[in-house]
Design a protein around this motif. Structure first.
Motif, PDB file in Angstrom:
ATOM      1  N   MET A   1     -50.793 -24.693   0.604  1.00  0.00           N
ATOM      2  CA  MET A   1     -50.559 -23.922  -0.624  1.00  0.00           C
ATOM      3  C   MET A   1     -49.456 -24.541  -1.454  1.00  0.00           C
ATOM      4  SD  MET A   1     -49.269 -20.536   1.396  1.00  0.00           S
ATOM      5  CE  MET A   1     -48.454 -20.702   2.976  1.00  0.00           C
ATOM      6  N   GLY A   2     -49.201 -25.829  -1.187  1.00  0.00           N
ATOM      7  CA  GLY A   2     -48.176 -26.531  -1.941  1.00  0.00           C
ATOM      8  C   GLY A   2     -46.936 -26.813  -1.120  1.00  0.00           C
TER       9      GLY A   2
ATOM     10  N   ARG B   1     -47.033 -37.120  -0.513  1.00  0.00           N
ATOM     11  CA  ARG B   1     -47.897 -36.007  -0.103  1.00  0.00           C
ATOM     12  C   ARG B   1     -49.374 -36.380  -0.254  1.00  0.00           C
ATOM     13  NH1 ARG B   1     -45.771 -31.290  -2.408  1.00  0.00           N
ATOM     14  NH2 ARG B   1     -47.947 -30.735  -2.685  1.00  0.00           N
TER      15      ARG B   1
ATOM     16  N   LYS C   1     -54.361 -33.516  -7.259  1.00  0.00           N
ATOM     17  CA  LYS C   1     -53.762 -32.468  -8.082  1.00  0.00           C
ATOM     18  C   LYS C   1     -53.288 -32.989  -9.439  1.00  0.00           C
ATOM     19  CE  LYS C   1     -52.555 -29.377  -4.268  1.00  0.00           C
ATOM     20  NZ  LYS C   1     -51.497 -28.807  -3.405  1.00  0.00           N
TER      21      LYS C   1
ATOM     22  N   GLY D   1     -57.451 -33.028 -11.690  1.00  0.00           N
ATOM     23  CA  GLY D   1     -58.356 -31.879 -11.768  1.00  0.00           C
ATOM     24  C   GLY D   1     -59.390 -31.827 -10.661  1.00  0.00           C
TER      25      GLY D   1
ATOM     26  N   TYR E   1     -59.565 -25.470  -5.727  1.00  0.00           N
ATOM     27  CA  TYR E   1     -58.905 -24.214  -5.359  1.00  0.00           C
ATOM     28  C   TYR E   1     -59.990 -23.156  -5.158  1.00  0.00           C
ATOM     29  CZ  TYR E   1     -54.770 -26.657  -7.029  1.00  0.00           C
ATOM     30  OH  TYR E   1     -53.778 -27.583  -7.195  1.00  0.00           O
TER      31      TYR E   1
ATOM     32  N   MET F   1     -49.789 -18.650  -9.195  1.00  0.00           N
ATOM     33  CA  MET F   1     -50.431 -19.098 -10.440  1.00  0.00           C
ATOM     34  C   MET F   1     -51.938 -18.877 -10.406  1.00  0.00           C
ATOM     35  SD  MET F   1     -48.097 -19.859 -12.537  1.00  0.00           S
ATOM     36  CE  MET F   1     -49.170 -20.370 -13.864  1.00  0.00           C
TER      37      MET F   1
ATOM     38  N   MET G   1     -54.825 -23.646  -2.283  1.00  0.00           N
ATOM     39  CA  MET G   1     -54.377 -22.372  -2.834  1.00  0.00           C
ATOM     40  C   MET G   1     -53.396 -22.600  -3.948  1.00  0.00           C
ATOM     41  SD  MET G   1     -53.733 -20.252   0.510  1.00  0.00           S
ATOM     42  CE  MET G   1     -54.624 -21.079   1.746  1.00  0.00           C
TER      43      MET G   1
ATOM     44  N   GLY H   1     -50.721 -21.399  -4.887  1.00  0.00           N
ATOM     45  CA  GLY H   1     -49.557 -20.596  -4.484  1.00  0.00           C
ATOM     46  C   GLY H   1     -49.936 -19.575  -3.433  1.00  0.00           C
TER      47      GLY H   1
ATOM     48  N   ARG I   1     -55.382 -11.820 -14.099  1.00  0.00           N
ATOM     49  CA  ARG I   1     -53.926 -11.778 -13.898  1.00  0.00           C
ATOM     50  C   ARG I   1     -53.448 -10.331 -13.818  1.00  0.00           C
ATOM     51  NH1 ARG I   1     -50.779 -14.206 -11.262  1.00  0.00           N
ATOM     52  NH2 ARG I   1     -51.660 -16.098 -12.151  1.00  0.00           N
TER      53      ARG I   1
ATOM     54  N   GLY J   1     -61.190 -28.378 -13.524  1.00  0.00           N
ATOM     55  CA  GLY J   1     -59.795 -28.843 -13.526  1.00  0.00           C
ATOM     56  C   GLY J   1     -58.911 -28.028 -14.450  1.00  0.00           C
TER      57      GLY J   1
ATOM     58  N   LYS K   1     -57.462 -24.609 -15.658  1.00  0.00           N
ATOM     59  CA  LYS K   1     -57.276 -23.419 -14.834  1.00  0.00           C
ATOM     60  C   LYS K   1     -57.067 -22.136 -15.633  1.00  0.00           C
ATOM     61  CE  LYS K   1     -57.312 -26.011 -11.150  1.00  0.00           C
ATOM     62  NZ  LYS K   1     -58.620 -26.322 -10.588  1.00  0.00           N
ATOM     63  N   TYR K   2     -57.525 -21.043 -15.019  1.00  0.00           N
ATOM     64  CA  TYR K   2     -57.225 -19.701 -15.521  1.00  0.00           C
ATOM     65  C   TYR K   2     -55.936 -19.215 -14.876  1.00  0.00           C
ATOM     66  CZ  TYR K   2     -57.309 -14.588 -15.623  1.00  0.00           C
ATOM     67  OH  TYR K   2     -56.956 -13.269 -15.781  1.00  0.00           O
ATOM     68  N   GLY K   3     -54.957 -18.847 -15.707  1.00  0.00           N
ATOM     69  CA  GLY K   3     -53.715 -18.326 -15.147  1.00  0.00           C
ATOM     70  C   GLY K   3     -53.359 -16.940 -15.635  1.00  0.00           C
TER      71      GLY K   3
ATOM     72  N   ALA L   1     -51.619 -22.827 -18.088  1.00  0.00           N
ATOM     73  CA  ALA L   1     -52.442 -23.487 -17.064  1.00  0.00           C
ATOM     74  C   ALA L   1     -53.772 -23.979 -17.628  1.00  0.00           C
ATOM     75  CB  ALA L   1     -52.699 -22.529 -15.896  1.00  0.00           C
TER      76      ALA L   1
ATOM     77  N   PRO M   1     -46.451 -32.183  -8.079  1.00  0.00           N
ATOM     78  CA  PRO M   1     -47.150 -30.932  -7.754  1.00  0.00           C
ATOM     79  C   PRO M   1     -46.779 -30.369  -6.383  1.00  0.00           C
ATOM     80  CG  PRO M   1     -48.696 -32.613  -8.526  1.00  0.00           C
ATOM     81  CD  PRO M   1     -47.386 -33.296  -8.251  1.00  0.00           C
ATOM     82  N   GLU M   2     -46.721 -29.057  -6.319  1.00  0.00           N
ATOM     83  CA  GLU M   2     -46.667 -28.399  -5.010  1.00  0.00           C
ATOM     84  C   GLU M   2     -48.032 -27.745  -4.827  1.00  0.00           C
ATOM     85  OE1 GLU M   2     -43.010 -26.340  -4.031  1.00  0.00           O
ATOM     86  OE2 GLU M   2     -41.851 -27.961  -4.920  1.00  0.00           O
ATOM     87  N   CYS M   3     -48.177 -26.465  -5.231  1.00  0.00           N
ATOM     88  CA  CYS M   3     -49.538 -25.906  -5.129  1.00  0.00           C
ATOM     89  C   CYS M   3     -50.465 -26.622  -6.101  1.00  0.00           C
ATOM     90  CB  CYS M   3     -49.530 -24.403  -5.349  1.00  0.00           C
ATOM     91  SG  CYS M   3     -49.775 -23.817  -7.036  1.00  0.00           S
ATOM     92  N   GLY M   4     -49.920 -27.067  -7.228  1.00  0.00           N
ATOM     93  CA  GLY M   4     -50.666 -27.909  -8.153  1.00  0.00           C
ATOM     94  C   GLY M   4     -51.521 -27.171  -9.169  1.00  0.00           C
ATOM     95  N   TYR M   5     -51.603 -25.861  -9.038  1.00  0.00           N
ATOM     96  CA  TYR M   5     -52.547 -25.108  -9.866  1.00  0.00           C
ATOM     97  C   TYR M   5     -52.212 -25.185 -11.353  1.00  0.00           C
ATOM     98  CZ  TYR M   5     -55.758 -21.275 -11.032  1.00  0.00           C
ATOM     99  OH  TYR M   5     -56.774 -20.512 -11.552  1.00  0.00           O
ATOM    100  N   CYS M   6     -50.932 -25.218 -11.690  1.00  0.00           N
ATOM    101  CA  CYS M   6     -50.545 -25.271 -13.114  1.00  0.00           C
ATOM    102  C   CYS M   6     -50.527 -26.687 -13.644  1.00  0.00           C
ATOM    103  CB  CYS M   6     -49.163 -24.640 -13.311  1.00  0.00           C
ATOM    104  SG  CYS M   6     -47.812 -25.679 -12.689  1.00  0.00           S
TER     105      CYS M   6
ATOM    106  N   SER N   1     -52.594 -29.266 -14.120  1.00  0.00           N
ATOM    107  CA  SER N   1     -53.503 -29.795 -15.151  1.00  0.00           C
ATOM    108  C   SER N   1     -52.954 -29.446 -16.534  1.00  0.00           C
ATOM    109  CB  SER N   1     -54.898 -29.179 -15.008  1.00  0.00           C
ATOM    110  OG  SER N   1     -55.477 -29.530 -13.791  1.00  0.00           O
TER     111      SER N   1
ATOM    112  N   ARG O   1     -44.927 -21.529 -10.892  1.00  0.00           N
ATOM    113  CA  ARG O   1     -44.283 -20.611  -9.940  1.00  0.00           C
ATOM    114  C   ARG O   1     -43.692 -21.363  -8.754  1.00  0.00           C
ATOM    115  NH1 ARG O   1     -41.772 -16.155  -9.853  1.00  0.00           N
ATOM    116  NH2 ARG O   1     -42.920 -14.768  -8.457  1.00  0.00           N
TER     117      ARG O   1
END
Lengths: 730, 164
Positions: free
Chosen positions: A65-66, A194, A200, A203, A207, A346, A394, A396, A427, B34, B36-38, B46, B95-100, B102, B133
């Motif tokens: 999850m990061g 990593r 990441k 794209g 997820y 997120m 994931m 987050g 959201r 790629g 994303k919906y945030g 995002a 990136p960590e979770c990477g979702y934001c 893109s 986040r």
């Protein structure tokens, strides 16, 4: 160690195309080394695959999850296996019982897998060495492994050439297999890039919401905005009329544990159609008893509780006598308050499930794929071996994705609508139906003597207990008190009291859980006592930590003792790197705080400037003692991340309750630290060779108190209620 | 009614409700996930894409408004992660979770086109409306400056080669 685990053997998976593959197993309870009383229940599980060309694939069993487990866990395996990191590929484990509980949380992945993975890697290495020695007809002790090959003098055999014969050898005894000495590590302790990052930036990382299955449809659920409310009646005429809507139906609430709020489901051809049609639903709700709850009613309840006699959880010395003996100028009492917090990952909650008559498949961005499998089995009656769970990346986690509410809802829907269904939370759904970090209230009283000794420390705590929510009637304080059970500072008397507050607001684990609260309270109060004693707050802490001691948790003999020397060590490192004591300009201040959580020690130092009544965080210096650092850059990233998460909670975000519902519904009201507001963060890691401990969360607890202690140093104003409000510094 | 526009250099035509946000057309109709919906309210960034070269929040951009225009998504930035911003993101291990990310990368690319040699303060200003986040702001800041050639990166950079 049981006979069963001793008889574990390597498996040979042969296939013409794939060639021979060495599969080595150590069950999750490979920690039998540390906890011999635990029975070994898991069957063989596969961590290492080497093909005949020498390609090495390492398997990780935790959810990514990061936090970097898809790198840090394989690094441990690779080092003991003696392969070069550049030659390694990684893959995520299937959700099968072979991997034991794949739950990912509690900052426990590296800490928990450290020994099992080292044993797995070392066992495979020794088998490969034995295979080579037999080939050469020499003693295994004359050979050594390096860079994916076994060497004897200048003779060399690559792992790919050895894998087939090695896989037929007995697996070495896990208790005696030779593990590397720390000085032999070539990967552990050396920052590695990593493995999940390349996907990441283009794209291509998939997820939960990116899962696409042929024939798939999308679903949303209209849930009662008031916690615990239910559907009374609804009219779906207009919703059904929206082009692309496939079905509208009700799902019932399911109890705690396997959890669903219930509501009205809209299934549609696309996500947006489902969302649009949901807006057209006319629903009459039975709001239930929570309607009268608000942050203000909760606050009144909190105050009444701390005014009352509470349950004494811990008592050492005579607090009342100590307080009575103290002169009034050396006595303080203050109240601290912390609000509910949303996880606000997120990527909103979502889950894709396909239920068929004889099997089910799920794509669940979950911190607990094992639990997803349980939920689907319970709701469908299918046995677990008929349920395949995939774990995508994931967006987050922070504890939110440990809950099973979204897989439960998705399964309820997929049971009724027999196509692959992707349940999507907006959201707003995500923010208003979270399991929040508990709200809490704390009354701290204490005294110091003329020499700067703490003579009394009492902590009266109340909160919307997590334990009380999930297991009513259990010990509600068990989830709420954290490090107060292992007080690091010397005090002549200590008293800890608790009572839970009644609340309909759902709550659970949020990054660092109770430590996010307890760290703020303890490290604020010790600062206040330092001030009362007229001492420098850093020096005061160091003095009050005293000689090196082990502090046990009196309520739990199995809990690891807190080591005051390590607590002191991170304080000293942070103070040194953060120039503690060096003069600052007017309107600026420095604060420090340390906390012990998830068996890790972290001290944070904050430097702030107050500008026009606003706080600007200029710099954060963090010192962490996480035992053996496995991937140092990954550790730095996690600490940076936890600090920003903590700063957001201290400066920006909160969830307040009105009319039994969450007031904040999206990022316009639940605001987060922006880049402009994010200070430079420096992370220093204490060198260590003891077993690694958790790092995803422990950077957070000392963040808010370092900040508010810095504000006190700059202004003389003590912040006791988070988040900091604009008027607080005026 | 069919709506046609160019996505990553290819002309695409979709039959959807014209008020459908571009985001959902990209994700659900064109399978370009790629982006994303945030948040759905243009608050988090995002979903950032480029429309005729300008950054836009696709969650709040009706698809009818992009008819005849050129849309670039994260998938269209390069074929092989070779864009300097992507390279910088890897080098700084952002990136960590990477979702934001893109959205962060698309925002950074557009920002750098207007500010090819930015100061750190300009980067902060230009990137402050995107939410992460995981708290990667510090690494994003370094990566944007690196992509602009304003730094040589940190001495302990780790983002080259290695396992995939």
């Amino acid at each position: 160690m049981t006979t069963q685990s001793l008889s574990r053997r390597a498996l040979l998976k042969s296939g013409v195309a794939a060639g021979a593959t060495l599969v080595i197993g150590v069950d999750i309870a490979g920690r039998v080394r540390a906890e011999a009383e635990k029975p070994v229940v898991s069957p063989l599980s596969a961590w290492i695959k080497i093909d005949q060309n020498g390609f090495v694939t390492l398997v990780y069993s935790k959810s990514e999850m990061g936090q970097g487990v898809s790198t840090s866990l394989p690094m441990i395996l690779a080092d003991e296996l003696s392969v070069d990191w550049k030659d390694v590929r990684v893959e995520h484990a299937a959700s099968t019982p072979a991997y034991g509980d794949q739950g990912t949380g509690g900052s426990g992945s590296v800490a928990g897998m450290w020994m099992p993975l080292r044993i797995a890697g070392a066992s495979a290495r020794e088998m490969l060495i034995t295979a080579a020695a037999q080939r050469w007809n020499v003693a295994g002790t004359e050979c050594h492994a390096k860079s994916g090959a076994v060497w004897h003098g200048s003779d060399k055999l690559g792992y790919g050439e050895l894998v087939e014969s090695a896989s037929k050898l007995p697996v070495p005894d896990a208790k005696t297999v030779r593990l590397k000495k720390p000085e032999e590590f070539t990967i552990i302790g050396h920052s590695q890039p990593r493995t999940d990052i390349p996907a990441k930036v283009d794209g291509s990382a998939v997820y939960g919401l990116d899962v696409r299955v042929p024939g798939m449809v999308y679903a949303v659920v209209a849930r009662c905005p008031v916690f615990g409310g239910k559907v009374k009646t609804f009219d779906a005429t207009k919703a059904r009329a929206v082009k692309g809507v496939l079905d509208v139906f009700v799902i019932e609430p399911v109890g705690r544990g396997v959890h669903s709020w219930g509501g009205v489901v809209v299934v549609a051809e696309t996500t947006f159609t489902a969302m649009q049609a949901r807006n057209q639903l006319e629903i009459e709700w039975d709001y239930g008893p929570a309607l009268s709850e608000s942050s203000e009613t909760l606050r009144r309840q909190f105050r009444k509780l701390v005014d009352s006699n509470m349950k004494v959880v811990l008592q050492q010395g005579d607090f009342e006598a100590a307080l009575a003996a103290a002169p009034s100028e050396k006595k303080i009492e203050c109240d601290y308050e912390l609000p509910f917090q949303a996880h606000a990952t997120m990527e909103p909650m979502n889950c894709t499930v396909h239920v068929q008559n004889d099997r089910a498949e799920a794509w669940a961005p979950s911190q607990s794929p094992t639990q997803v499998q349980d939920v689907i089995s319970q709701l469908t009656g299918l046995s677990k071996n008929k349920i395949q769970v995939h774990t995508p990346f994931m967006g987050g986690g922070f504890g939110r994705r440990y809950q099973a509410d979204f897989p439960t809802e998705a399964t309820q829907i997929a049971k009724q609508f027999r196509k692959p269904v992707q349940l999507v939370w907006s959201r707003e759904d995500d923010m208003t139906h979270d399991f929040y970090r508990p709200a809490s209230y704390h009354r701290l009283s204490g005294a110091v003597d003329a020499d700067g000794n703490i003579t009394g420390w009492r902590h009266k705590c109340t909160s919307t207990s997590i334990a009380e929510w999930w297991d009513p009637g259990s010990a509600p304080e068990s989830s709420e008190l954290g490090c107060t059970m292992q007080m690091p500072y010397l005090t002549k008397s200590y008293k800890l009291e608790y009572l839970p507050a009644a609340s309909a607001v759902p709550r659970a684990w949020w990054r660092s859980v109770e430590a996010s609260v307890i760290g703020f309270v303890m490290e604020s109060f010790v600062d206040e006592l330092a001030h009362a004693a007229g001492k420098d707050p850093y020096e005061f802490r160091i003095q009050r930590l005293g000689e090196s001691r082990l502090v046990k948790d009196p309520s739990d003999s199995r809990e690891r003792p807190l080591e005051t020397a390590r607590f002191k060590g991170v304080l000293q490192l942070a103070a040194g790197k953060g120039n503690w004591g060096k003069p600052l300009s007017r309107g600026e201040g420095r604060g420090i705080a340390a906390h012990y959580s998830f068996h890790t020690y972290v001290a944070n130092l904050a430097e702030v400037a107050i500008e026009n009544g606003h706080v600007r965080v200029k710099r954060i210096v963090s010192a962490v003692d996480v035992g053996t650092p496995v991937n140092p850059d990954g550790i730095r990233a996690q600490v940076e991340s936890a600090i920003v998460y903590g700063l957001t909670a201290a400066l920006k975000s909160q969830i307040t309750i009105e009319n039994g519902r969450a007031v904040q519904t999206n990022f316009n009201k639940f605001t987060t630290l922006s880049m402009k507001e994010t200070p430079p963060i420096e992370v220093y890691i204490v060198p260590s060779t003891v077993a690694p401990t958790g790092i995803g969360e422990p950077g957070l607890p000392p963040t808010a108190p370092a900040l508010t202690n810095a504000i006190f140093a700059a202004t003389g104003k003590r912040i006791r209620r988070l988040p900091i409000q604009p008027g607080d510094l005026a | 009614m069919a709506i046609s526009f160019e996505v990553n250099g290819e002309t695409r035509s979709v039959e959807v409700d014209p008020k459908t946000p571009l985001l959902w057309v990209l994700r659900d109709s064109l399978n370009l996930t790629g982006t994303k919906y945030g948040c759905g309210i243009a608050a988090c960034g995002a979903c950032t894409v480029h429309i005729n070269g300008e950054p836009a929040r696709s969650c709040s951009y009706p698809v009818a408004s992009v008819a005849g225009k050129k849309v670039t998504t994260i998938e269209g930035l390069s074929r092989d992660r070779s864009h300097p911003v992507q390279q910088a993101w890897i080098a700084e291990q952002v990136p960590e979770c990477g979702y934001c990310q893109s959205g962060q990368i698309m925002t950074a690319v557009a920002f750098l086109e207007k500010h090819p040699r930015p100061t750190s303060a300009e980067v902060d200003e230009g990137m402050s409306n995107n939410i992460c986040r995981c708290g990667t702001a510090q690494r994003i800041r370094k990566a944007v400056l690196r992509a602009a050639g304003m730094t040589n990166g940190s001495a302990d950079q780790v983002g080259t080669g290695g396992a995939r």
